[in-house]
Design an enzyme around this catalytic site. Structure first.
Site, mmCIF file in Angstrom:
data_model
loop_
_atom_site.group_PDB
_atom_site.id
_atom_site.type_symbol
_atom_site.label_atom_id
_atom_site.label_comp_id
_atom_site.label_asym_id
_atom_site.label_seq_id
_atom_site.Cartn_x
_atom_site.Cartn_y
_atom_site.Cartn_z
ATOM 1 N N GLU A 28 -10.499 -4.273 11.394
ATOM 2 C CA GLU A 28 -11.178 -3.467 10.377
ATOM 3 C C GLU A 28 -12.646 -3.306 10.768
ATOM 4 O OE1 GLU A 28 -12.069 -3.598 5.515
ATOM 5 O OE2 GLU A 28 -10.822 -5.124 6.471
ATOM 6 N N ASN A 73 -10.396 -2.894 3.132
ATOM 7 C CA ASN A 73 -11.257 -2.308 2.100
ATOM 8 C C ASN A 73 -12.086 -1.151 2.640
ATOM 9 O OD1 ASN A 73 -10.213 -4.393 0.593
ATOM 10 N ND2 ASN A 73 -12.127 -5.518 0.394
ATOM 11 N N ASN A 173 -5.045 0.980 0.779
ATOM 12 C CA ASN A 173 -5.169 -0.470 0.939
ATOM 13 C C ASN A 173 -5.511 -1.129 -0.391
ATOM 14 O OD1 ASN A 173 -5.825 -3.045 2.604
ATOM 15 N ND2 ASN A 173 -7.675 -2.706 1.411
ATOM 16 N N GLU A 174 -4.714 -2.111 -0.794
ATOM 17 C CA GLU A 174 -5.010 -2.960 -1.957
ATOM 18 C C GLU A 174 -5.527 -2.153 -3.146
ATOM 19 O OE1 GLU A 174 -7.514 -6.228 -0.757
ATOM 20 O OE2 GLU A 174 -5.931 -7.114 0.477
ATOM 21 N N TYR A 245 -3.284 -14.891 1.747
ATOM 22 C CA TYR A 245 -4.153 -15.781 2.516
ATOM 23 C C TYR A 245 -4.091 -17.177 1.906
ATOM 24 C CZ TYR A 245 -6.268 -11.504 4.417
ATOM 25 O OH TYR A 245 -6.481 -10.297 5.036
ATOM 26 N N GLU A 293 -1.287 -8.214 6.015
ATOM 27 C CA GLU A 293 -2.455 -9.095 6.020
ATOM 28 C C GLU A 293 -1.981 -10.494 5.674
ATOM 29 O OE1 GLU A 293 -6.117 -8.157 4.003
ATOM 30 O OE2 GLU A 293 -5.851 -5.995 4.324
ATOM 31 N N GLN A 349 -7.883 -11.429 10.795
ATOM 32 C CA GLN A 349 -7.881 -10.292 11.702
ATOM 33 C C GLN A 349 -7.799 -10.787 13.134
ATOM 34 O OE1 GLN A 349 -10.815 -7.251 10.769
ATOM 35 N NE2 GLN A 349 -10.380 -7.417 8.583
#
Length: 503
Positions: A28, A73, A173-174, A245, A293, A349
């Site tokens: 990203e 993001n 995304n999200e 996560y 992710e 990442q």
């Protein structure tokens, strides 16, 4: 002292073939992932395009099949047109997701060039935060249409005669997260994603599309979000995304190493929601999952860079320990256990930002502890996942019960005549005696038994000590009468590679 565990694997008891994209990653425009990570024109190792050769080498070694880009993001405020064309004409802009300045030196075409250098496909994301249908379909036309239209001819004028032919595309995304630029309700997102998907497919019917699931299973809207979004998009999308996560900020190692059980439950829950919508719609299509992710993220609650509008400031540069590598190993095993449903996954990442690879601007590159289980799984976890029958002593932790000390899976590569066993001994103080019944494969031999271990579970690799935690091949695995027997040292990651002699 040691504890005993057994495992039976049979070549006829299979879970699924592994989609190579299970070993994907993510870059990203965040922190030093792009600028100072993969791209640093003034670095001593930089090639003619400004890409760091030391990073290229470390990433090539991983054999990463697909890399998600450009966010994250970041994508929810990104105008892709700002990152194409002559670099001298590109605008420097305030980037609101991470409060930095984006120079746009690297954009779609540069990333496509870089991905080819490392041998990876690109999982491209479109902006459904501040933008929508029009920008997304134009980007597909720019990237994938051969020629003869405005956007494809613009790409050609930028020096790219051949289309990039990106196959996999993320629809935002999200979008459920209040931190997201242009966050939406499930209905708002579902409607927009469905209409955007239609238009993108009309430009290129060969693409695959990924709809946004919840940002995590801890979201208040989790499950309801998935059900609503899929109700609105099911016919147009191929995958639903999952993000998760984990950290050990409580410094409870036994509990931390059990968190793969949470990932297992998360995958099962989302699979069930997908199947509910399938049944509701009387559909014949089985939706697959993209866990695009996942990682250990110990600094997840930290703030952005203190000074706003810097260019590529260091952000989320976690230093990973031996126990973090064990956790990553457990997560990789969990993904393999669900290879029938999880077809894509991206460790987030790849470089500098919560990453297995670290660099210093103008300086060296080093590999974190988590690099090694990721490397081993990617290299040796290709083939068919076998359904194991495991007997292992168990323990209870703060958040989990019946946690097996042995976390293990095996992959059968029939073409290569190999079987690989991935195993973690979660016990923090005792060795684990492993007995694996492999009689269904006939005559076999041990190629190698690779072990990642360290007496200090908090041991790390650093710029000054990059080889503090590295794997060795002095494992004890041996064949004894149709069984593989090995002693797994305490708190260790193990890769036992077997050669089938009669193949």
């Amino acid at each position: 002292m040691s504890i005993k565990s057994t495992m039976l694997i049979d070549k006829n008891f299979t879970i699924s073939a592994v989609d190579p994209r299970l070993y994907g990653s993510f870059i990203e425009h965040l922190g030093r992932a792009v600028y100072g990570g993969i791209y640093e024109p003034n670095h001593p190792t930089a090639d003619e395009n400004g890409f760091r050769r030391d990073a290229l080498d470390a990433i090539r070694a991983l054999n990463v099949p697909i890399i998600r880009y450009p966010g994250g993001n970041f994508v929810s405020g990104y105008n892709w047109e700002d990152g194409v064309g002559p670099k001298a004409d590109r605008r420097r802009l305030l980037e609101l997701a991470w409060w930095t300045t984006e120079t746009n030196e690297v954009g779609t075409n540069e990333f496509a060039d870089w991905a080819k250098l490392v041998g990876s496909e690109v999982m491209m994301a479109v902006n459904l935060g501040t933008r929508g249908i029009d920008a997304a379909r134009n980007l597909v036309e720019y990237c994938n249409h051969p020629s003869g239209s405005y956007w494809s001819d613009l790409r050609i004028s930028h020096g790219y005669k051949e289309p990039h032919r990106f196959k996999t595309w993320c629809l935002g995304n999200e979008m459920d997260g209040p931190w997201q630029i242009g966050a939406k309700t499930a209905v708002e997102y579902g409607r927009l994603a469905n209409e955007t998907a239609k238009a993108m497919r009309w430009v290129d019917p060969t693409i695959e599309l990924v709809a946004c699931g919840s940002s995590s299973s801890g979201m208040d809207t989790f499950a309801e979000w998935e059900a609503t979004v899929l109700d609105l998009t099911y016919d147009q999308v191929d995958f639903l995304s999952l993000h998760t996560y984990y950290n050990n900020n409580e410094n409870d190692s036994s509990n931390f190493l059990a968190r793969s059980l949470d990932m297992d439950q998360f995958i099962q829950s989302v699979s069930a929601i997908c199947d509910y919508v399938k049944a509701k719609k009387r559909s014949k299509k089985k939706l697959m999952l993209s866990l695009d992710e996942w990682n250990v993220w110990n600094s997840i609650g930290s703030s952005r860079a203190e000074e706003r509008w810097q260019v590529a400031p260091p952000e989320f540069e976690d230093t990973y320990t031996m126990e973090d590598a064990l956790a990553v190993g457990c997560f990789l095993i969990t993904l393999l256990k669900h290879a029938d449903r999880v077809k894509m996954a991206c460790i987030a990442q790849l470089i500098n930002v919560i990453a297995p690879i670290m660099t210093e601007n103008g300086g060296p590159l080093w590999l974190q502890t988590t690099y090694y289980p990721y490397l081993h799984a990617s290299l040796y976890g290709r083939g068919t996942v076998l359904q194991p029958i495991i007997s292992s002593p168990k323990y209870d932790s703060k958040d989990f019960t019946d946690v097996p000390y042995l976390e293990a899976i095996s992959v059968y590569n029939e073409e290569q005549g190999e079987v690989t066993i991935f195993a973690v001994n979660r016990h923090l103080s005792e060795m684990l005696e492993l007995d694996v019944d492999v009689r269904s494969f006939g005559d076999i031999s041990v190629m190698e038994h690779v072990v990642l271990e360290n007496e200090d579970i908090k041991a790390v690799n650093t710029k000054s000590n990059p080889a503090n935690v590295v794997p060795h091949n002095r494992g004890t695995a041996k064949v004894d009468g149709g069984h593989v027997k090995a002693m797994l040292t305490k708190a260790s990651w193990n890769v036992i590679r077997l050669r089938i002699k009669n193949v």
